[in-house]
Design a protein around this motif. Structure first.
Motif, PDB file in Angstrom:
ATOM      1  N   GLY A  44       1.723  12.729   4.154  1.00  0.00           N
ATOM      2  CA  GLY A  44       0.550  12.224   4.843  1.00  0.00           C
ATOM      3  C   GLY A  44      -0.773  12.849   4.478  1.00  0.00           C
ATOM      4  O   GLY A  44      -1.764  12.624   5.175  1.00  0.00           O
ATOM      5  N   ARG A  45      -0.819  13.589   3.393  1.00  0.00           N
ATOM      6  CA  ARG A  45      -2.088  14.180   2.977  1.00  0.00           C
ATOM      7  C   ARG A  45      -2.958  13.164   2.244  1.00  0.00           C
ATOM      8  O   ARG A  45      -4.168  13.315   2.162  1.00  0.00           O
ATOM      9  CB  ARG A  45      -1.836  15.399   2.100  1.00  0.00           C
ATOM     10  CG  ARG A  45      -1.157  16.517   2.860  1.00  0.00           C
ATOM     11  CD  ARG A  45      -0.951  17.743   1.986  1.00  0.00           C
ATOM     12  NE  ARG A  45      -0.061  18.667   2.662  1.00  0.00           N
ATOM     13  CZ  ARG A  45       1.195  18.893   2.305  1.00  0.00           C
ATOM     14  NH1 ARG A  45       1.714  18.290   1.270  1.00  0.00           N
ATOM     15  NH2 ARG A  45       1.932  19.734   2.985  1.00  0.00           N
ATOM     16  N   THR A  46      -2.302  12.146   1.692  1.00  0.00           N
ATOM     17  CA  THR A  46      -2.983  11.062   0.983  1.00  0.00           C
ATOM     18  C   THR A  46      -2.400   9.742   1.470  1.00  0.00           C
ATOM     19  O   THR A  46      -1.180   9.608   1.570  1.00  0.00           O
ATOM     20  CB  THR A  46      -2.762  11.174  -0.541  1.00  0.00           C
ATOM     21  OG1 THR A  46      -3.210  12.450  -0.990  1.00  0.00           O
ATOM     22  CG2 THR A  46      -3.500  10.094  -1.296  1.00  0.00           C
ATOM     23  N   ASN A  47      -3.248   8.785   1.786  1.00  0.00           N
ATOM     24  CA  ASN A  47      -2.765   7.466   2.209  1.00  0.00           C
ATOM     25  C   ASN A  47      -2.482   6.602   0.991  1.00  0.00           C
ATOM     26  O   ASN A  47      -3.271   6.571   0.045  1.00  0.00           O
ATOM     27  CB  ASN A  47      -3.798   6.772   3.098  1.00  0.00           C
ATOM     28  CG  ASN A  47      -3.927   7.441   4.441  1.00  0.00           C
ATOM     29  OD1 ASN A  47      -2.949   7.898   5.010  1.00  0.00           O
ATOM     30  ND2 ASN A  47      -5.141   7.517   4.956  1.00  0.00           N
ATOM     31  N   ALA A  48      -1.355   5.923   1.022  1.00  0.00           N
ATOM     32  CA  ALA A  48      -0.982   5.035  -0.077  1.00  0.00           C
ATOM     33  C   ALA A  48      -1.676   3.688   0.069  1.00  0.00           C
ATOM     34  O   ALA A  48      -1.622   3.071   1.136  1.00  0.00           O
ATOM     35  CB  ALA A  48       0.530   4.837  -0.091  1.00  0.00           C
ATOM     36  N   LYS A  49      -2.332   3.256  -0.975  1.00  0.00           N
ATOM     37  CA  LYS A  49      -2.951   1.930  -0.998  1.00  0.00           C
ATOM     38  C   LYS A  49      -1.862   0.884  -1.203  1.00  0.00           C
ATOM     39  O   LYS A  49      -0.749   1.197  -1.622  1.00  0.00           O
ATOM     40  CB  LYS A  49      -3.985   1.851  -2.117  1.00  0.00           C
ATOM     41  CG  LYS A  49      -5.154   2.773  -1.909  1.00  0.00           C
ATOM     42  CD  LYS A  49      -6.145   2.650  -3.041  1.00  0.00           C
ATOM     43  CE  LYS A  49      -7.303   3.595  -2.799  1.00  0.00           C
ATOM     44  NZ  LYS A  49      -8.284   3.532  -3.865  1.00  0.00           N
ATOM     45  N   LEU A  50      -2.197  -0.359  -0.934  1.00  0.00           N
ATOM     46  CA  LEU A  50      -1.235  -1.445  -1.075  1.00  0.00           C
ATOM     47  C   LEU A  50      -0.649  -1.491  -2.484  1.00  0.00           C
ATOM     48  O   LEU A  50       0.564  -1.676  -2.651  1.00  0.00           O
ATOM     49  CB  LEU A  50      -1.875  -2.789  -0.725  1.00  0.00           C
ATOM     50  CG  LEU A  50      -0.957  -4.001  -0.772  1.00  0.00           C
ATOM     51  CD1 LEU A  50       0.260  -3.806   0.126  1.00  0.00           C
ATOM     52  CD2 LEU A  50      -1.715  -5.252  -0.381  1.00  0.00           C
ATOM     53  N   SER A  51      -1.458  -1.291  -3.481  1.00  0.00           N
ATOM     54  CA  SER A  51      -0.949  -1.325  -4.856  1.00  0.00           C
ATOM     55  C   SER A  51       0.082  -0.218  -5.085  1.00  0.00           C
ATOM     56  O   SER A  51       1.075  -0.420  -5.774  1.00  0.00           O
ATOM     57  CB  SER A  51      -2.094  -1.200  -5.864  1.00  0.00           C
ATOM     58  OG  SER A  51      -2.804   0.006  -5.679  1.00  0.00           O
ATOM     59  N   GLU A  55       4.142  -0.421  -5.999  1.00  0.00           N
ATOM     60  CA  GLU A  55       4.765   0.359  -7.075  1.00  0.00           C
ATOM     61  C   GLU A  55       5.972   1.148  -6.560  1.00  0.00           C
ATOM     62  O   GLU A  55       7.004   1.225  -7.234  1.00  0.00           O
ATOM     63  CB  GLU A  55       3.743   1.321  -7.689  1.00  0.00           C
ATOM     64  CG  GLU A  55       2.636   0.625  -8.452  1.00  0.00           C
ATOM     65  CD  GLU A  55       1.511   1.566  -8.845  1.00  0.00           C
ATOM     66  OE1 GLU A  55       1.496   2.739  -8.399  1.00  0.00           O
ATOM     67  OE2 GLU A  55       0.636   1.131  -9.600  1.00  0.00           O
ATOM     68  N   ILE A  56       5.839   1.730  -5.380  1.00  0.00           N
ATOM     69  CA  ILE A  56       6.951   2.475  -4.775  1.00  0.00           C
ATOM     70  C   ILE A  56       8.129   1.546  -4.548  1.00  0.00           C
ATOM     71  O   ILE A  56       9.275   1.875  -4.870  1.00  0.00           O
ATOM     72  CB  ILE A  56       6.509   3.151  -3.456  1.00  0.00           C
ATOM     73  CG1 ILE A  56       5.483   4.262  -3.737  1.00  0.00           C
ATOM     74  CG2 ILE A  56       7.711   3.703  -2.694  1.00  0.00           C
ATOM     75  CD1 ILE A  56       4.765   4.778  -2.498  1.00  0.00           C
ATOM     76  N   ALA A  57       7.857   0.368  -4.008  1.00  0.00           N
ATOM     77  CA  ALA A  57       8.921  -0.612  -3.764  1.00  0.00           C
ATOM     78  C   ALA A  57       9.616  -0.995  -5.066  1.00  0.00           C
ATOM     79  O   ALA A  57      10.846  -1.093  -5.107  1.00  0.00           O
ATOM     80  CB  ALA A  57       8.347  -1.850  -3.077  1.00  0.00           C
ATOM     81  N   LYS A  58       8.852  -1.173  -6.108  1.00  0.00           N
ATOM     82  CA  LYS A  58       9.441  -1.532  -7.411  1.00  0.00           C
ATOM     83  C   LYS A  58      10.377  -0.427  -7.902  1.00  0.00           C
ATOM     84  O   LYS A  58      11.481  -0.714  -8.363  1.00  0.00           O
ATOM     85  CB  LYS A  58       8.333  -1.789  -8.427  1.00  0.00           C
ATOM     86  CG  LYS A  58       8.840  -2.283  -9.758  1.00  0.00           C
ATOM     87  CD  LYS A  58       7.698  -2.638 -10.703  1.00  0.00           C
ATOM     88  CE  LYS A  58       8.245  -3.124 -12.026  1.00  0.00           C
ATOM     89  NZ  LYS A  58       7.173  -3.490 -12.947  1.00  0.00           N
ATOM     90  N   VAL A  59       9.950   0.816  -7.787  1.00  0.00           N
ATOM     91  CA  VAL A  59      10.786   1.947  -8.206  1.00  0.00           C
ATOM     92  C   VAL A  59      12.078   1.982  -7.387  1.00  0.00           C
ATOM     93  O   VAL A  59      13.158   2.265  -7.914  1.00  0.00           O
ATOM     94  CB  VAL A  59      10.019   3.282  -8.070  1.00  0.00           C
ATOM     95  CG1 VAL A  59      10.942   4.474  -8.255  1.00  0.00           C
ATOM     96  CG2 VAL A  59       8.858   3.339  -9.051  1.00  0.00           C
TER      97      VAL A  59
END
Length: 85
Positions: A44-51, A55-59
């Protein structure tokens, strides 16, 4: 509400990560980022953008929306055991 939503997302990331036998290092490498950057997302130190979520979902080999599903631990276990993955 927002914190619960985010916590659920990361719990699902962890579930799929374990299911796919991926380490944090594996995911960071697949995303093209340093391990420290991955940890910043995870904790939670950095918020993940939609893009980045895409990418996480693809991995993890899932659709992005699957990372937001609400599962109890029992439901997740039954889902995995039921051979649906």
């Amino acid at each position: 509400m927002r914190r619960k939503f985010i916590n659920n997302f990361w719990k699902n990331v962890e579930r799929y990560q374990k299911l796919r036998h991926l380490t944090d290092k594996d995911i960071g490498k697949a995303l093209g980022i340093q391990a420290v950057s991955w940890y910043n997302y995870r904790y939670g130190r950095t918020n993940a953008k939609l893009s980045r979520i895409e990418e996480i979902a693809k991995v993890l080999e899932v659709e992005p929306l699957e990372l937001f599903e609400v599962w109890t631990d029992k439901e997740w276990q039954e889902f995995c055991i039921g051979g649906k993955l």
